[in-house]
Design a protein around this motif. Structure first.
Motif, PDB file in Angstrom:
ATOM      1  N   ALA A 280       0.824  -1.209   0.000  1.00  0.00           N
ATOM      2  CA  ALA A 280       0.000   0.000   0.000  1.00  0.00           C
ATOM      3  C   ALA A 280       0.859   1.260   0.000  1.00  0.00           C
ATOM      4  CB  ALA A 280      -0.947   0.002   1.195  1.00  0.00           C
ATOM      5  N   SER A 281       2.007   1.184   0.637  1.00  0.00           N
ATOM      6  CA  SER A 281       2.899   2.353   0.661  1.00  0.00           C
ATOM      7  C   SER A 281       3.419   2.666  -0.738  1.00  0.00           C
ATOM      8  CB  SER A 281       4.062   2.125   1.635  1.00  0.00           C
ATOM      9  OG  SER A 281       4.991   1.184   1.119  1.00  0.00           O
ATOM     10  N   TYR A 282       3.685   1.625  -1.547  1.00  0.00           N
ATOM     11  CA  TYR A 282       4.104   1.848  -2.929  1.00  0.00           C
ATOM     12  C   TYR A 282       2.938   2.384  -3.764  1.00  0.00           C
ATOM     13  CZ  TYR A 282       8.689  -0.244  -2.314  1.00  0.00           C
ATOM     14  OH  TYR A 282       9.984  -0.491  -1.925  1.00  0.00           O
ATOM     15  N   PHE A 283       1.730   1.903  -3.478  1.00  0.00           N
ATOM     16  CA  PHE A 283       0.525   2.411  -4.148  1.00  0.00           C
ATOM     17  C   PHE A 283       0.399   3.910  -3.876  1.00  0.00           C
ATOM     18  CE2 PHE A 283      -3.997   3.192  -4.641  1.00  0.00           C
ATOM     19  CZ  PHE A 283      -4.396   2.336  -5.658  1.00  0.00           C
ATOM     20  N   LEU A 284       0.595   4.314  -2.604  1.00  0.00           N
ATOM     21  CA  LEU A 284       0.509   5.731  -2.236  1.00  0.00           C
ATOM     22  C   LEU A 284       1.624   6.539  -2.895  1.00  0.00           C
ATOM     23  CD1 LEU A 284      -0.900   7.913  -0.541  1.00  0.00           C
ATOM     24  CD2 LEU A 284       0.648   7.317   1.344  1.00  0.00           C
ATOM     25  N   GLN A 285       2.822   5.961  -2.990  1.00  0.00           N
ATOM     26  CA  GLN A 285       3.920   6.654  -3.662  1.00  0.00           C
ATOM     27  C   GLN A 285       3.585   6.921  -5.128  1.00  0.00           C
ATOM     28  OE1 GLN A 285       7.133   7.720  -2.227  1.00  0.00           O
ATOM     29  NE2 GLN A 285       6.812   8.900  -4.101  1.00  0.00           N
ATOM     30  N   GLY A 286       2.914   5.944  -5.755  1.00  0.00           N
ATOM     31  CA  GLY A 286       2.479   6.137  -7.134  1.00  0.00           C
ATOM     32  C   GLY A 286       1.492   7.286  -7.266  1.00  0.00           C
ATOM     33  N   ILE A 287       0.543   7.363  -6.331  1.00  0.00           N
ATOM     34  CA  ILE A 287      -0.411   8.477  -6.318  1.00  0.00           C
ATOM     35  C   ILE A 287       0.325   9.800  -6.185  1.00  0.00           C
ATOM     36  CG2 ILE A 287      -2.287   9.563  -5.015  1.00  0.00           C
ATOM     37  CD1 ILE A 287      -3.184   6.742  -4.197  1.00  0.00           C
ATOM     38  N   SER A 288       1.243   9.867  -5.220  1.00  0.00           N
ATOM     39  CA  SER A 288       1.987  11.099  -4.957  1.00  0.00           C
ATOM     40  C   SER A 288       2.790  11.541  -6.176  1.00  0.00           C
ATOM     41  CB  SER A 288       2.924  10.884  -3.757  1.00  0.00           C
ATOM     42  OG  SER A 288       3.765  12.002  -3.564  1.00  0.00           O
ATOM     43  N   ASP A 289       3.474  10.599  -6.815  1.00  0.00           N
ATOM     44  CA  ASP A 289       4.302  10.962  -7.972  1.00  0.00           C
ATOM     45  C   ASP A 289       3.447  11.444  -9.142  1.00  0.00           C
ATOM     46  OD1 ASP A 289       6.557  10.403  -6.563  1.00  0.00           O
ATOM     47  OD2 ASP A 289       7.040   8.527  -7.593  1.00  0.00           O
ATOM     48  N   ALA A 290       2.250  10.848  -9.297  1.00  0.00           N
ATOM     49  CA  ALA A 290       1.357  11.290 -10.368  1.00  0.00           C
ATOM     50  C   ALA A 290       0.859  12.714 -10.107  1.00  0.00           C
ATOM     51  CB  ALA A 290       0.185  10.330 -10.502  1.00  0.00           C
ATOM     52  N   VAL A 291       0.429  12.964  -8.877  1.00  0.00           N
ATOM     53  CA  VAL A 291      -0.100  14.281  -8.528  1.00  0.00           C
ATOM     54  C   VAL A 291       0.977  15.362  -8.650  1.00  0.00           C
ATOM     55  CG1 VAL A 291      -1.037  15.676  -6.628  1.00  0.00           C
ATOM     56  CG2 VAL A 291      -1.930  13.376  -7.053  1.00  0.00           C
ATOM     57  N   MET A 292       2.198  15.020  -8.224  1.00  0.00           N
ATOM     58  CA  MET A 292       3.304  15.979  -8.277  1.00  0.00           C
ATOM     59  C   MET A 292       3.986  16.003  -9.642  1.00  0.00           C
ATOM     60  SD  MET A 292       3.032  17.302  -5.372  1.00  0.00           S
ATOM     61  CE  MET A 292       4.474  18.366  -5.426  1.00  0.00           C
ATOM     62  N   ASN A 293       3.472  15.148 -10.556  1.00  0.00           N
ATOM     63  CA  ASN A 293       4.004  15.103 -11.936  1.00  0.00           C
ATOM     64  C   ASN A 293       5.490  14.750 -11.969  1.00  0.00           C
ATOM     65  OD1 ASN A 293       3.453  15.218 -14.674  1.00  0.00           O
ATOM     66  ND2 ASN A 293       4.038  17.364 -14.857  1.00  0.00           N
ATOM     67  N   ARG A 294       5.861  13.810 -11.088  1.00  0.00           N
ATOM     68  CA  ARG A 294       7.246  13.342 -11.055  1.00  0.00           C
ATOM     69  C   ARG A 294       7.441  12.139 -11.973  1.00  0.00           C
ATOM     70  NH1 ARG A 294       7.024  14.678  -5.077  1.00  0.00           N
ATOM     71  NH2 ARG A 294       6.040  12.634  -4.772  1.00  0.00           N
ATOM     72  N   GLU A 295       8.672  11.925 -12.402  1.00  0.00           N
ATOM     73  CA  GLU A 295       8.996  10.761 -13.216  1.00  0.00           C
ATOM     74  C   GLU A 295       8.762   9.494 -12.403  1.00  0.00           C
ATOM     75  OE1 GLU A 295      10.148  10.417 -16.481  1.00  0.00           O
ATOM     76  OE2 GLU A 295       9.460  12.496 -16.605  1.00  0.00           O
ATOM     77  N   PRO A 296       8.277   8.410 -13.050  1.00  0.00           N
ATOM     78  CA  PRO A 296       8.029   7.170 -12.310  1.00  0.00           C
ATOM     79  C   PRO A 296       9.300   6.606 -11.694  1.00  0.00           C
ATOM     80  CG  PRO A 296       7.774   6.831 -14.681  1.00  0.00           C
ATOM     81  CD  PRO A 296       7.902   8.306 -14.471  1.00  0.00           C
ATOM     82  N   LYS A 297       9.136   5.921 -10.560  1.00  0.00           N
ATOM     83  CA  LYS A 297      10.281   5.397  -9.805  1.00  0.00           C
ATOM     84  C   LYS A 297      10.863   4.142 -10.446  1.00  0.00           C
ATOM     85  CE  LYS A 297      10.475   8.018  -5.969  1.00  0.00           C
ATOM     86  NZ  LYS A 297       9.728   9.175  -6.491  1.00  0.00           N
ATOM     87  N   PHE A 298      10.082   3.438 -11.236  1.00  0.00           N
ATOM     88  CA  PHE A 298      10.543   2.142 -11.753  1.00  0.00           C
ATOM     89  C   PHE A 298      10.699   2.181 -13.271  1.00  0.00           C
ATOM     90  CE2 PHE A 298       8.306   1.359  -7.806  1.00  0.00           C
ATOM     91  CZ  PHE A 298       9.138   0.480  -7.141  1.00  0.00           C
TER      92      PHE A 298
END
Length: 298
Positions: A280-298
């Motif tokens: 779930a923490s990785y799921f939340l990180q995905g949400i955060s990166d999308a909202v902040m328009n950051r490059e994907p982590k993987f």
């Protein structure tokens, strides 16, 4: 004249090879070009070439699933006579003669762009087309869990098709382009559907042609990777930013957060709660990166 190319992605799945060869043998006579993209260990390329000597095996330099599909599409479109392209997972069984029937179904109507067979688990429906929620972009498989015999419609025109197996006309990719590599994995069928429908294309599925998801899992790995949870959190928001208005973006973000909250609550009472909270923490990180328009982590 029917000339079909097929694409299958392989990613460290040697445990599926023997079964996959049997599944491929059921439709290979109707395939003009079979393309396999090795999306995993480079050592597997030789193994794939040995097991599929008449297929084109391409080694991807990235673990990005969409980039791997695009490699295959680039090769396929070099042949101007290819007029249909099937994407099929390596644990999907298509009924004998099903590919030829699927081709005939695809070309039975001019406005059909992509079609699929009903996807089954035994005689229980996994997917018979799909709906896409216009506010949250949630992808809902129609008639999932129902017996095939209880569904009356032989053909359904729908918003989406299962990513496991579908056949598309060549012009789909020529006109609206390849897969978005920013997605990497998960929710690509949502993006594909929204994009194709903007061009006026129609998706359809039929229960007169059957396929089965074999669900062949590794004995050493029974859960999704953490990257999968990351992209499941990220990609709907990423697609909403790209394709939709601000209201859809907001509702989609809230829906992803709702899924996160539900996962965290369930983890409190589950025997594998620690693992579920990590996912779930990785799921939340995905949400955060999308909202902040950051490059994907993987």
């Amino acid at each position: 004249i029917m000339k079909i190319a097929t694409i299958t992605i392989f990613c460290n799945e040697e445990f599926r090879l023997n079964n996959w060869k049997e599944l491929y043998n059921e439709y290979k006579d109707d395939v003009a070009l079979h393309v396999i993209v090795n999306n995993g260990c480079s050592d597997d390329t030789k193994i794939l070439q040995d097991n599929f000597p008449n297929s084109l095996v391409i080694e991807s330099k990235t673990n990005n699933m969409m980039a791997s599909y695009n490699l295959a599409l680039t090769e396929i479109l070099r042949d101007p006579e290819i007029n249909a392209i099937m994407q099929i997972c390596n644990d999907i069984r298509l009924e004998k003669g099903g590919l030829r029937k699927l081709y005939d179904f695809l070309y039975s109507k001019e406005n059909y762009a992509m079609v699929s067979p009903v996807l089954l688990n035994s005689e229980i429906i996994d997917s018979y087309g799909a709906d896409i929620n216009k506010w949250t972009l949630a992808y809902t498989h129609k008639y999932s869990g129902m017996k095939l015999s209880s569904v009356d419609e032989d053909v359904i025109v729908c918003k989406g098709l299962p990513a496991g197996v579908f056949l598309a006309k060549r012009n789909c990719y020529v006109k609206y382009g390849f897969q978005d590599e920013g997605i990497c994995m998960y929710a690509d069928e949502v993006d594909m559907s929204i994009n194709a429908h903007k061009f006026g294309y129609t998706f359809a599925t039929t229960k007169t042609i059957k396929s089965w998801h074999q669900h062949i899992y590794s004995p050493n790995k029974v859960t999704r990777s953490v990257s999968a949870y990351y992209f499941m959190g990220r990609n709907h928001i990423y697609i909403a930013q790209k394709r939709c208005n601000i209201l859809v973006y907001c509702f989609t973000t809230l829906d992803r957060l709702r899924h996160y909250c539900i996962s965290m609550m369930v983890s409190l009472f589950h025997k594998d709660g620690r693992i579920r909270r990590e996912n779930a923490s990785y799921f939340l990180q995905g949400i955060s990166d999308a909202v902040m328009n950051r490059e994907p982590k993987f």
